[in-house]
Write a protein that holds these residues in place. Structure first.
Motif, PDB file in Angstrom:
ATOM      1  N   GLU A   1       0.814  -1.217   0.000  1.00 46.00           N
ATOM      2  CA  GLU A   1       0.000   0.000   0.000  1.00 46.00           C
ATOM      3  C   GLU A   1       0.848   1.268   0.000  1.00 46.00           C
ATOM      4  O   GLU A   1       0.308   2.374  -0.045  1.00 46.00           O
ATOM      5  N   LYS A   2       2.155   1.128   0.068  1.00 45.74           N
ATOM      6  CA  LYS A   2       3.075   2.272   0.093  1.00 45.74           C
ATOM      7  C   LYS A   2       2.677   3.243   1.201  1.00 45.74           C
ATOM      8  O   LYS A   2       2.487   4.462   0.982  1.00 45.74           O
ATOM      9  N   HIS A   3       2.605   2.696   2.399  1.00 45.26           N
ATOM     10  CA  HIS A   3       2.126   3.488   3.526  1.00 45.26           C
ATOM     11  C   HIS A   3       2.840   3.054   4.795  1.00 45.26           C
ATOM     12  O   HIS A   3       3.117   1.858   5.003  1.00 45.26           O
ATOM     13  N   SER A   4       3.146   4.034   5.636  1.00 45.29           N
ATOM     14  CA  SER A   4       3.746   3.763   6.933  1.00 45.29           C
ATOM     15  C   SER A   4       3.060   4.602   7.994  1.00 45.29           C
ATOM     16  O   SER A   4       2.535   5.682   7.699  1.00 45.29           O
ATOM     17  N   SER A   5       3.033   4.083   9.201  1.00 42.41           N
ATOM     18  CA  SER A   5       2.492   4.831  10.330  1.00 42.41           C
ATOM     19  C   SER A   5       3.488   4.834  11.480  1.00 42.41           C
ATOM     20  O   SER A   5       4.209   3.842  11.692  1.00 42.41           O
ATOM     21  N   LEU A   6       3.498   5.946  12.194  1.00 37.84           N
ATOM     22  CA  LEU A   6       4.265   6.062  13.432  1.00 37.84           C
ATOM     23  C   LEU A   6       3.259   6.250  14.557  1.00 37.84           C
ATOM     24  O   LEU A   6       2.430   7.165  14.496  1.00 37.84           O
ATOM     25  N   HIS A   7       3.317   5.370  15.549  1.00 36.54           N
ATOM     26  CA  HIS A   7       2.408   5.443  16.683  1.00 36.54           C
ATOM     27  C   HIS A   7       3.190   5.808  17.946  1.00 36.54           C
ATOM     28  O   HIS A   7       4.311   5.321  18.151  1.00 36.54           O
ATOM     29  N   ILE A   8       2.582   6.627  18.771  1.00 38.80           N
ATOM     30  CA  ILE A   8       3.144   6.953  20.078  1.00 38.80           C
ATOM     31  C   ILE A   8       2.089   6.589  21.120  1.00 38.80           C
ATOM     32  O   ILE A   8       0.963   7.125  21.094  1.00 38.80           O
ATOM     33  N   THR A   9       2.426   5.685  22.004  1.00 40.06           N
ATOM     34  CA  THR A   9       1.498   5.315  23.074  1.00 40.06           C
ATOM     35  C   THR A   9       1.789   6.152  24.318  1.00 40.06           C
ATOM     36  O   THR A   9       2.925   6.575  24.550  1.00 40.06           O
ATOM     37  N   ALA A  10       0.744   6.426  25.085  1.00 37.19           N
ATOM     38  CA  ALA A  10       0.874   7.193  26.330  1.00 37.19           C
ATOM     39  C   ALA A  10       1.724   8.440  26.109  1.00 37.19           C
ATOM     40  O   ALA A  10       2.765   8.634  26.752  1.00 37.19           O
ATOM     41  N   SER A  11       1.261   9.291  25.210  1.00 38.15           N
ATOM     42  CA  SER A  11       2.052  10.460  24.814  1.00 38.15           C
ATOM     43  C   SER A  11       2.355  11.363  26.007  1.00 38.15           C
ATOM     44  O   SER A  11       1.610  11.423  27.002  1.00 38.15           O
ATOM     45  N   HIS A  12       3.467  12.060  25.870  1.00 37.61           N
ATOM     46  CA  HIS A  12       3.984  12.923  26.939  1.00 37.61           C
ATOM     47  C   HIS A  12       4.420  14.252  26.319  1.00 37.61           C
ATOM     48  O   HIS A  12       4.825  14.273  25.160  1.00 37.61           O
TER      49      HIS A  12
END
Lengths: 111, 119
Positions: free
Chosen positions: A67-78
């Motif tokens: 799909e030519k797609h990437s995601s960056l996830h941040i859990t419990a953001s600060h």
């Protein structure tokens, strides 16, 4: 059309929220990078990936080559996560043998 | 390791003057990159060296810009003569490349950047 598109351009979140930043690209790549640029200007490489998923602490990066797609996830953001997050791809076989950058996503995490 | 070292950190000069930016890559790295960052255009690759040889300079804006890498531990980016539109932050990065000099797929380590202002 830019070869690397990021969304959203700007993101404001409350501390503790789960955050997702997206990156789509239109060229063939050999690798995708996520970079973090601090408010002071310094750039840190977070991830380099060519398939699947990588995790480092509260950060998770995924890529879908089909799909030519990437995601960056941040859990419990600060609040210290506040920065500009930049997606970049290594263009496979192109005349520019190296990184093509997205415009970045500016993240602000409020306490 | 000290990381990628750039100097100066800040440079203010007048239009028409020569500017030289310096970079010391991480010891053992064989690829070096010069980038420019502006508000309008974001990050752009200017030139890329592998084993001290310029591989891709298609991002160099014009003849006023030149870059050299006389040895594995030092590179310069020179602007002569400088113009106000050259004002930007210039980053140097290095990496260890395994792919025989064609395309770097390894993590790049960035220096702190040089903020250039041309009046």
């Amino acid at each position: 059309k830019n070869e690397v598109e990021q969304s959203p351009q700007n993101l404001t979140a409350q501390e503790g929220e789960f955050i997702t930043i997206n990156c789509s690209y239109s060229v063939g790549i050999s690798a995708l990078h996520w970079l973090q640029q601090h408010p002071g200007g310094g750039i840190v490489s977070l991830f380099m990936l060519s398939s699947g998923k990588k995790k480092h602490g509260r950060l998770i990066a995924t890529i879908n080559i089909q799909e030519k797609h990437s995601s960056l996830h941040i859990t419990a953001s600060h609040p210290r996560d506040s920065a500009v997050y930049i997606c970049a791809v290594t263009n496979y076989g192109g005349s520019q043998g190296n990184l093509i950058f997205g415009k970045g996503t500016k993240l602000s995490v409020k306490p | 390791d000290a990381g990628v070292i750039q100097s100066p950190r800040h440079e203010v000069t007048e239009m028409g003057q020569e500017v030289t930016l310096r970079c010391k890559p991480i010891s053992g790295h064989n690829s070096l990159f010069w980038y420019r960052q502006t508000m309008m255009r974001g990050l752009e690759l200017l030139i890329y060296f592998n084993n001290n040889v310029p591989i891709d300079d298609s991002g160099m804006p014009e003849d006023r810009f030149s870059a050299k890498m006389p040895n594995a531990s030092f590179s310069t980016l020179k602007i002569q003569p400088s113009e106000p539109r050259d004002s930007a932050v210039y980053f140097c990065a290095s990496s260890l490349e395994f792919s025989g000099g064609r395309i770097s797929t390894d993590t790049q380590y960035f220096g702190p950047g040089t903020r250039l202002t041309v009046l």
